[in-house]
Design a protein around this motif. Structure first.
Motif, short mmCIF file in Angstrom:
data_model
loop_
_atom_site.label_atom_id
_atom_site.label_comp_id
_atom_site.label_asym_id
_atom_site.label_seq_id
_atom_site.Cartn_x
_atom_site.Cartn_y
_atom_site.Cartn_z
N VAL A 116 0.83 -1.20 0.00
CA VAL A 116 0.00 0.00 0.00
C VAL A 116 0.87 1.25 0.00
CG1 VAL A 116 -1.71 1.32 1.31
CG2 VAL A 116 -1.92 -1.17 1.14
N ASP A 117 1.93 1.25 0.80
CA ASP A 117 2.83 2.40 0.86
C ASP A 117 3.51 2.63 -0.49
OD1 ASP A 117 4.50 4.41 2.46
OD2 ASP A 117 6.05 3.13 1.58
N ALA A 118 3.96 1.55 -1.12
CA ALA A 118 4.63 1.68 -2.43
C ALA A 118 3.66 2.21 -3.48
CB ALA A 118 5.19 0.32 -2.86
N ARG A 119 2.43 1.72 -3.46
CA ARG A 119 1.44 2.17 -4.43
C ARG A 119 1.09 3.63 -4.20
NH1 ARG A 119 -4.18 2.67 -5.05
NH2 ARG A 119 -4.89 2.13 -7.17
N THR A 120 0.97 4.04 -2.93
CA THR A 120 0.66 5.44 -2.62
C THR A 120 1.74 6.37 -3.16
OG1 THR A 120 -0.52 4.77 -0.60
CG2 THR A 120 0.19 7.07 -0.74
N ALA A 125 3.43 10.27 -7.46
CA ALA A 125 4.36 10.59 -8.55
C ALA A 125 3.66 10.64 -9.91
CB ALA A 125 5.49 9.56 -8.58
N LYS A 126 2.33 10.48 -9.92
CA LYS A 126 1.52 10.55 -11.14
C LYS A 126 1.85 9.42 -12.13
CE LYS A 126 1.05 15.57 -10.82
NZ LYS A 126 1.22 16.88 -11.49
N PRO A 132 0.58 4.87 -18.28
CA PRO A 132 -0.74 4.25 -18.15
C PRO A 132 -0.76 2.75 -18.42
CG PRO A 132 -0.60 5.64 -20.12
CD PRO A 132 0.61 5.93 -19.31
N LYS A 133 -0.04 2.28 -19.43
CA LYS A 133 -0.06 0.85 -19.75
C LYS A 133 0.59 0.04 -18.65
CE LYS A 133 0.02 1.40 -24.79
NZ LYS A 133 0.77 1.14 -26.05
N GLU A 134 1.75 0.49 -18.19
CA GLU A 134 2.46 -0.23 -17.13
C GLU A 134 1.65 -0.21 -15.83
OE1 GLU A 134 3.63 2.05 -19.06
OE2 GLU A 134 5.44 1.30 -20.07
N TRP A 135 0.99 0.93 -15.57
CA TRP A 135 0.18 1.05 -14.36
C TRP A 135 -1.00 0.08 -14.40
CZ3 TRP A 135 0.72 3.08 -9.69
CH2 TRP A 135 -0.40 3.22 -8.88
N LYS A 136 -1.63 -0.04 -15.54
CA LYS A 136 -2.78 -0.94 -15.67
C LYS A 136 -2.38 -2.39 -15.39
CE LYS A 136 -6.59 -1.97 -18.85
NZ LYS A 136 -7.16 -1.71 -20.20
N LYS A 137 -1.23 -2.79 -15.87
CA LYS A 137 -0.75 -4.16 -15.63
C LYS A 137 -0.48 -4.39 -14.14
CE LYS A 137 1.43 -4.76 -20.17
NZ LYS A 137 2.71 -4.93 -20.91
N LEU A 138 0.13 -3.38 -13.50
CA LEU A 138 0.42 -3.51 -12.06
C LEU A 138 -0.87 -3.61 -11.25
CD1 LEU A 138 3.35 -1.11 -11.07
CD2 LEU A 138 3.17 -3.55 -10.67
N GLU A 139 -1.85 -2.79 -11.62
CA GLU A 139 -3.12 -2.79 -10.90
C GLU A 139 -3.84 -4.14 -11.04
OE1 GLU A 139 -4.69 0.49 -9.15
OE2 GLU A 139 -2.64 -0.20 -8.87
N LYS A 140 -3.69 -4.77 -12.18
CA LYS A 140 -4.30 -6.08 -12.39
C LYS A 140 -3.66 -7.11 -11.47
CE LYS A 140 -7.10 -8.93 -14.44
NZ LYS A 140 -8.55 -8.82 -14.19
N ILE A 171 8.26 2.10 -10.69
CA ILE A 171 7.46 3.01 -11.51
C ILE A 171 7.36 4.39 -10.85
CG2 ILE A 171 5.12 2.58 -10.60
CD1 ILE A 171 4.19 2.41 -13.52
N GLU A 172 7.47 4.43 -9.53
CA GLU A 172 7.51 5.73 -8.83
C GLU A 172 8.79 6.48 -9.20
OE1 GLU A 172 7.61 7.64 -4.30
OE2 GLU A 172 7.72 5.47 -4.57
#
Length: 445
Positions: A116-120, A125-126, A132-140, A171-172
């Motif tokens: 949770v801390d890493a994701r926050t 860091a936007k 967006p593509k890399e973020w979507k994969k991580l969220e999945k 990614i941050e």
């Protein structure tokens, strides 16, 4: 990443409160039939938004999804003009799922704190906007883990948690680097593509050093944005300077000449600042007054030389002449004027160049022009001195013939005492057989 205590808490919560994805959540609080469905729907909409802001959509995805679906059902019933009781029932279900999701989110946070801390950090860091593509994969991947936790299993956290933390941290860092170093990176890459390593190695090295310093700071702590902003601004300025130098080099100047000219302009600016400071602090004493006048005269002399050099560089091709200033004088090195070994004769090409030089000098007020003749090291010192004098006098005569005032043009031979090239090579000796014009511009009153 997990503990026996966390597993017990999670297991107990699962046994006591979790009920799959049933249509109605546990412990539903009914809404009075007298309530206004539109008001209750609007309030629940805000509750869903707040829950998402607290990351319930990833910490308790099943409950959050059920809350959204039942709220959507309430809106659908409202459009179909069904009874207020049916609408309010779906609203109460949505709130029930949100309440259940809040409980599950708290449990998930305890077992997934580092994730949770890493994701926050990545969110701050936007990362979703920048990658967006890399973020979507991580969220999945995260959704798969939180889904298992929501259902009472910590296996996915134990197995995938470390990798998820590392991925969000990465990614941050990349997002912070893109925000603060994106412009500098593009500028440096463009310069490298334009062969800056050969054309402007000093400026390229400075830009790369500032860039690497910032990148290292980001790698160490991407959340230290106050420190990062400062060094990143330096990196951007240095890369912008690299671009400016490359533009001037591509126009026909050497990097050495460009940097020397910048240094001289900084000195002039410093002198101007000092002069202004002196003017403010002057006392009535004659000594202080003379000092200020001397500083002003020196400033005016150097500014006149800088202005003359700018005019000469503009009107003379870089391959014909190299122009630089020193101590308030302008040196015009006639690169395009070459003598054969042992000769002081001016050919047609040399005369044409001198005609062009004199034409430019007509627009520059000068008090004195010294024609300096130089030779290579071939032959004895006495012979070289005579040849250098003859070369200087030949150029002096040609300049006067072209219109330069004879009283302002002197000729001097310096022999082989001031080489600029290697006398052991043919090319170096050709460079040394040269003429330098030392020009003293007039200071305008």
């Amino acid at each position: 990443m997990s503990s026996r205590c966390t597993k017990m808490i999670l297991s107990s919560a699962f046994i006591i409160g979790f009920i799959g994805c049933a249509s109605a959540p546990p412990n539903v609080t009914s809404i009075p039939a007298t309530a206004n469905p539109s008001v209750e729907i609007a309030q629940t909409d805000e509750m869903v938004k707040e829950a998402k802001a607290k990351q319930m959509d990833v910490l308790s995805p099943d409950n959050f999804s059920s809350a959204e679906k039942t709220l959507a059902k309430a809106k659908e019933y409202q459009e179909e003009k069904k009874s207020p009781e049916k609408i309010l029932e779906q609203v109460s279900y949505s709130r029930g799922w949100l309440k259940q999701g809040e409980l599950k989110s708290d449990i998930t946070r305890k077992s997934m704190g580092p994730i949770v801390d890493a994701r926050t950090g990545a969110l701050r860091a936007k990362a979703p906007e920048l990658y967006p593509k890399e973020w979507k994969k991580l969220e999945k991947k995260l959704e798969n883990v939180t889904s298992d936790v929501e259902k009472g299993s910590l296996k996915a956290v134990d197995k995938k948690g470390t990798d998820l933390v590392a991925a969000y941290r990465q990614i941050e860092r990349e997002s912070v680097e893109k925000q603060y170093l994106g412009k500098a990176k593009m500028t440096i890459e463009a310069a490298e593509k334009d062969k800056a390593n050969m054309k402007a190695p000093v400026s390229l090295g400075m830009a790369q050093a500032k860039y690497n310093q910032t990148a290292k700071l980001i790698a160490q702590d991407p959340r230290n944005t106050s420190a990062i902003a400062g060094v990143a601004a330096d990196a951007t300025r240095e890369s912008d300077h690299l671009a400016e130098v490359m533009t001037k080099v591509n126009a026909g100047n050497s990097e050495t000449l460009v940097l020397q000219n910048e240094k001289q302009q900084r000195q002039i600016s410093s002198l101007r600042t000092e002069t202004r400071a002196q003017s403010r602090e002057l006392s009535a004493t004659e000594k202080q007054l003379q000092s200020a006048k001397a500083a002003e005269a020196e400033l005016a002399r150097k500014q006149a030389a800088a202005d003359a050099a700018t005019k000469l560089r503009k009107d003379l091709r870089a391959k014909d002449a190299e122009v630089f200033t020193e101590d308030g004088k302008v040196t015009v090195r006639l690169k395009g004027l070459n003598f054969a070994s042992g000769s002081a004769n001016l050919n047609a090409s040399n005369k044409a160049l001198l005609s062009k030089v004199e034409s430019v000098l007509d627009d520059i007020p000068t008090s004195k022009i010294e024609v300096q003749g130089h030779t290579d090291s071939t032959g004895g010192a006495d012979v070289n001195m005579r040849i250098s004098e003859k070369r200087a006098m030949a150029v002096q005569k040609q300049l006067v013939a072209n219109g330069a005032p004879a009283a302002e043009v002197d000729a001097v031979g310096l022999g082989s005492e001031q080489p600029i090239g290697n006398n052991n090579t043919a090319a170096g000796r050709a460079q040394n057989r040269r003429i330098d014009l030392i020009i003293e511009p007039k200071v305008q009153e």
